[in-house]
Motif scaffolding. Structure first.
Motif, PDB file in Angstrom:
ATOM      1  N   ILE A  88      26.513 -13.593 -55.596  1.00  0.00           N
ATOM      2  CA  ILE A  88      26.047 -14.650 -54.705  1.00  0.00           C
ATOM      3  C   ILE A  88      26.975 -14.724 -53.504  1.00  0.00           C
ATOM      4  CG2 ILE A  88      24.962 -16.025 -56.526  1.00  0.00           C
ATOM      5  CD1 ILE A  88      27.425 -17.854 -56.511  1.00  0.00           C
ATOM      6  N   MET A  89      26.442 -15.222 -52.393  1.00  0.00           N
ATOM      7  CA  MET A  89      27.227 -15.372 -51.160  1.00  0.00           C
ATOM      8  C   MET A  89      26.873 -16.715 -50.547  1.00  0.00           C
ATOM      9  SD  MET A  89      27.333 -12.799 -47.899  1.00  0.00           S
ATOM     10  CE  MET A  89      28.575 -12.949 -46.611  1.00  0.00           C
ATOM     11  N   ARG A  90      27.829 -17.636 -50.533  1.00  0.00           N
ATOM     12  CA  ARG A  90      27.585 -18.992 -50.049  1.00  0.00           C
ATOM     13  C   ARG A  90      28.700 -19.410 -49.098  1.00  0.00           C
ATOM     14  NH1 ARG A  90      26.124 -21.498 -56.032  1.00  0.00           N
ATOM     15  NH2 ARG A  90      24.138 -20.367 -56.304  1.00  0.00           N
ATOM     16  N   THR A  91      28.322 -20.209 -48.115  1.00  0.00           N
ATOM     17  CA  THR A  91      29.320 -20.686 -47.162  1.00  0.00           C
ATOM     18  C   THR A  91      30.148 -21.816 -47.768  1.00  0.00           C
ATOM     19  OG1 THR A  91      27.756 -22.250 -46.192  1.00  0.00           O
ATOM     20  CG2 THR A  91      27.883 -20.071 -45.189  1.00  0.00           C
ATOM     21  N   GLU A  92      31.376 -21.954 -47.281  1.00  0.00           N
ATOM     22  CA  GLU A  92      32.294 -22.996 -47.730  1.00  0.00           C
ATOM     23  C   GLU A  92      33.068 -23.517 -46.529  1.00  0.00           C
ATOM     24  OE1 GLU A  92      33.268 -20.044 -51.470  1.00  0.00           O
ATOM     25  OE2 GLU A  92      34.908 -20.848 -50.288  1.00  0.00           O
ATOM     26  N   ASP A  93      33.396 -24.798 -46.565  1.00  0.00           N
ATOM     27  CA  ASP A  93      34.235 -25.386 -45.522  1.00  0.00           C
ATOM     28  C   ASP A  93      35.483 -25.966 -46.173  1.00  0.00           C
ATOM     29  OD1 ASP A  93      35.440 -26.638 -43.426  1.00  0.00           O
ATOM     30  OD2 ASP A  93      33.770 -27.967 -42.929  1.00  0.00           O
ATOM     31  N   TRP A  94      36.582 -25.226 -46.082  1.00  0.00           N
ATOM     32  CA  TRP A  94      37.826 -25.642 -46.719  1.00  0.00           C
ATOM     33  C   TRP A  94      38.559 -26.701 -45.901  1.00  0.00           C
ATOM     34  CZ3 TRP A  94      40.826 -22.825 -50.789  1.00  0.00           C
ATOM     35  CH2 TRP A  94      39.986 -22.048 -51.598  1.00  0.00           C
ATOM     36  N   LEU A 101      34.784 -26.753 -53.614  1.00  0.00           N
ATOM     37  CA  LEU A 101      35.326 -26.261 -54.881  1.00  0.00           C
ATOM     38  C   LEU A 101      34.217 -25.781 -55.825  1.00  0.00           C
ATOM     39  CD1 LEU A 101      37.738 -25.707 -56.667  1.00  0.00           C
ATOM     40  CD2 LEU A 101      37.625 -28.083 -57.468  1.00  0.00           C
ATOM     41  N   GLU A 102      33.145 -26.527 -55.919  1.00  0.00           N
ATOM     42  CA  GLU A 102      32.051 -26.137 -56.814  1.00  0.00           C
ATOM     43  C   GLU A 102      31.479 -24.774 -56.405  1.00  0.00           C
ATOM     44  OE1 GLU A 102      27.723 -27.788 -58.453  1.00  0.00           O
ATOM     45  OE2 GLU A 102      28.973 -29.039 -57.148  1.00  0.00           O
ATOM     46  N   THR A 103      31.289 -24.595 -55.119  1.00  0.00           N
ATOM     47  CA  THR A 103      30.780 -23.314 -54.617  1.00  0.00           C
ATOM     48  C   THR A 103      31.767 -22.192 -54.902  1.00  0.00           C
ATOM     49  OG1 THR A 103      29.494 -24.357 -52.871  1.00  0.00           O
ATOM     50  CG2 THR A 103      30.089 -22.066 -52.536  1.00  0.00           C
ATOM     51  N   ALA A 104      33.045 -22.449 -54.667  1.00  0.00           N
ATOM     52  CA  ALA A 104      34.063 -21.429 -54.901  1.00  0.00           C
ATOM     53  C   ALA A 104      34.108 -21.018 -56.375  1.00  0.00           C
ATOM     54  CB  ALA A 104      35.431 -21.946 -54.451  1.00  0.00           C
ATOM     55  N   GLU A 105      34.044 -21.991 -57.261  1.00  0.00           N
ATOM     56  CA  GLU A 105      34.089 -21.687 -58.692  1.00  0.00           C
ATOM     57  C   GLU A 105      32.858 -20.899 -59.126  1.00  0.00           C
ATOM     58  OE1 GLU A 105      34.599 -25.577 -60.365  1.00  0.00           O
ATOM     59  OE2 GLU A 105      36.789 -25.428 -60.345  1.00  0.00           O
ATOM     60  N   ALA A 106      31.681 -21.267 -58.625  1.00  0.00           N
ATOM     61  CA  ALA A 106      30.454 -20.535 -58.966  1.00  0.00           C
ATOM     62  C   ALA A 106      30.522 -19.100 -58.467  1.00  0.00           C
ATOM     63  CB  ALA A 106      29.239 -21.249 -58.383  1.00  0.00           C
ATOM     64  N   THR A 107      31.110 -18.913 -57.287  1.00  0.00           N
ATOM     65  CA  THR A 107      31.228 -17.575 -56.716  1.00  0.00           C
ATOM     66  C   THR A 107      32.147 -16.701 -57.549  1.00  0.00           C
ATOM     67  OG1 THR A 107      30.825 -18.470 -54.503  1.00  0.00           O
ATOM     68  CG2 THR A 107      31.813 -16.288 -54.622  1.00  0.00           C
ATOM     69  N   VAL A 108      33.268 -17.252 -57.988  1.00  0.00           N
ATOM     70  CA  VAL A 108      34.192 -16.502 -58.841  1.00  0.00           C
ATOM     71  C   VAL A 108      33.521 -16.145 -60.169  1.00  0.00           C
ATOM     72  CG1 VAL A 108      36.339 -16.632 -60.152  1.00  0.00           C
ATOM     73  CG2 VAL A 108      36.275 -17.422 -57.775  1.00  0.00           C
ATOM     74  N   THR A 109      32.804 -17.080 -60.747  1.00  0.00           N
ATOM     75  CA  THR A 109      32.142 -16.831 -62.032  1.00  0.00           C
ATOM     76  C   THR A 109      31.125 -15.704 -61.920  1.00  0.00           C
ATOM     77  OG1 THR A 109      32.435 -19.124 -62.738  1.00  0.00           O
ATOM     78  CG2 THR A 109      30.723 -17.857 -63.849  1.00  0.00           C
ATOM     79  N   THR A 110      30.316 -15.734 -60.867  1.00  0.00           N
ATOM     80  CA  THR A 110      29.271 -14.721 -60.701  1.00  0.00           C
ATOM     81  C   THR A 110      29.826 -13.391 -60.226  1.00  0.00           C
ATOM     82  OG1 THR A 110      27.674 -16.464 -60.142  1.00  0.00           O
ATOM     83  CG2 THR A 110      27.086 -14.200 -59.558  1.00  0.00           C
ATOM     84  N   ASN A 111      30.649 -13.432 -59.190  1.00  0.00           N
ATOM     85  CA  ASN A 111      31.044 -12.193 -58.498  1.00  0.00           C
ATOM     86  C   ASN A 111      32.230 -11.473 -59.114  1.00  0.00           C
ATOM     87  OD1 ASN A 111      29.095 -13.103 -56.752  1.00  0.00           O
ATOM     88  ND2 ASN A 111      30.399 -13.137 -54.941  1.00  0.00           N
ATOM     89  N   LEU A 112      33.046 -12.191 -59.861  1.00  0.00           N
ATOM     90  CA  LEU A 112      34.237 -11.567 -60.438  1.00  0.00           C
ATOM     91  C   LEU A 112      34.221 -11.575 -61.971  1.00  0.00           C
ATOM     92  CD1 LEU A 112      36.889 -10.140 -60.019  1.00  0.00           C
ATOM     93  CD2 LEU A 112      38.010 -12.376 -59.747  1.00  0.00           C
ATOM     94  N   LEU A 113      34.044 -12.751 -62.565  1.00  0.00           N
ATOM     95  CA  LEU A 113      33.983 -12.796 -64.025  1.00  0.00           C
ATOM     96  C   LEU A 113      32.778 -12.035 -64.553  1.00  0.00           C
ATOM     97  CD1 LEU A 113      35.014 -16.406 -65.150  1.00  0.00           C
ATOM     98  CD2 LEU A 113      36.184 -14.246 -65.625  1.00  0.00           C
ATOM     99  N   GLY A 114      31.647 -12.111 -63.839  1.00  0.00           N
ATOM    100  CA  GLY A 114      30.448 -11.396 -64.271  1.00  0.00           C
ATOM    101  C   GLY A 114      30.694  -9.907 -64.423  1.00  0.00           C
ATOM    102  N   PRO A 115      31.146  -9.213 -63.384  1.00  0.00           N
ATOM    103  CA  PRO A 115      31.437  -7.787 -63.528  1.00  0.00           C
ATOM    104  C   PRO A 115      32.497  -7.475 -64.589  1.00  0.00           C
ATOM    105  CG  PRO A 115      31.230  -8.352 -61.218  1.00  0.00           C
ATOM    106  CD  PRO A 115      31.196  -9.648 -61.974  1.00  0.00           C
TER     107      PRO A 115
END
Length: 254
Positions: A88-94, A101-115
């Motif tokens: 997944i690819m989603r924008t974030e405003d830090w 944070l929710e978007t960042a955590e979902a991205t890590v789960t899908t894009n890194l933990l998934g593989p």
């Protein structure tokens, strides 16, 4: 990786690059299994693409990955290629007080933990077959950051280094590690990307990827010409200009 004669599982291939690559690889004489979450969509893909098998999988769920791996290996004991396509690819405003944070955590789960979980689920089987490949999917943004997608950039950089490291550990085994590094491609990964002038047409991207696999079977990275601007900025010595150009030209650069 050979271009034909494989049995290939591609989780996350129900649309975009994944589905287009699955169709092309099936046409080149491979047995292809597509994985995805939505049963109705998987049924549609199977109906429209005779010969392509489908398996339900949620790559954000460790139990689903384990169950899907068991199903795929049972149905297709000759499985020798796994392509970790889901992402997944989603924008974030830090700079905002909350919300990223929710978007960042979902991205890590899908894009890194998934593989990572996918490789863990299949590695034992792949080591039992004579000529196996794990294909990871990073991005040009692993090498130059797009301002609006910090966690996406970070996960793809992690996938690049994971690929490099696992390749070292598997040296001398029957399993090779191949990294696909897409540039921006006209898919629905982000809103507006399908019509972006900056993004590469999907069919042209797949054409070039298949040609590279066929002509460079011993490659460790699949790099179409369009991604080299991002991939080698630091090596060329123009990294700062690459980052500036990337963030000025298009908000949807993959």
């Amino acid at each position: 990786m050979n271009i034909s004669g494989n049995t290939i599982f591609i989780p996350g291939a129900t649309s975009g690059i994944g589905l287009a690559l699955a169709q092309r690889l099936a046409a080149r004489g491979n047995t292809v299994i597509v994985g995805g979450r939505r049963t109705a969509l998987l049924e549609q893909i199977a109906t429209e693409n005779p010969g392509i098998d489908t398996v339900q999988i949620d790559t954000t769920d460790a139990d689903s990955i384990r169950a899907a791996a068991e199903t795929v290996v049972t149905r297709h004991p000759s499985l020798n290629v796994v392509i970790t396509m889901a992402g997944i690819m989603r924008t974030e405003d830090w700079t905002a007080p909350a919300g990223f944070l929710e978007t960042a955590e979902a991205t890590v789960t899908t894009n890194l933990l998934g593989p990572i979980r996918l490789i863990a689920a299949f590695i034992e089987h792949l080591r039992t077959v004579p000529d196996a490949t794990i294909m990871t999917v990073s991005s040009g943004l692993a090498f130059a950051p797009l301002r609006v997608t910090p966690t996406y950039n970070a996960t793809k950089a992690a996938i690049h280094m994971l690929s490099e490291s696992v390749r070292l550990q598997l040296a001398g085994t029957s399993v090779s590690v191949l990294e696909l590094e897409p540039p921006a491609v006209r898919t629905s990964l982000m809103p507006g990307q399908e019509s972006s002038d900056f993004a590469m047409p999907l069919e042209a991207f797949i054409d070039e990827v298949v040609e590279l696999i066929e002509t460079q079977p011993d490659a460790t990275e699949i790099q179409v010409e369009n991604v080299r601007f991002l991939r080698y900025g630091e090596a060329r010595g123009d990294y700062a200009q690459v980052v500036e150009t990337l963030n000025r030209r298009d908000p949807h650069a993959r």
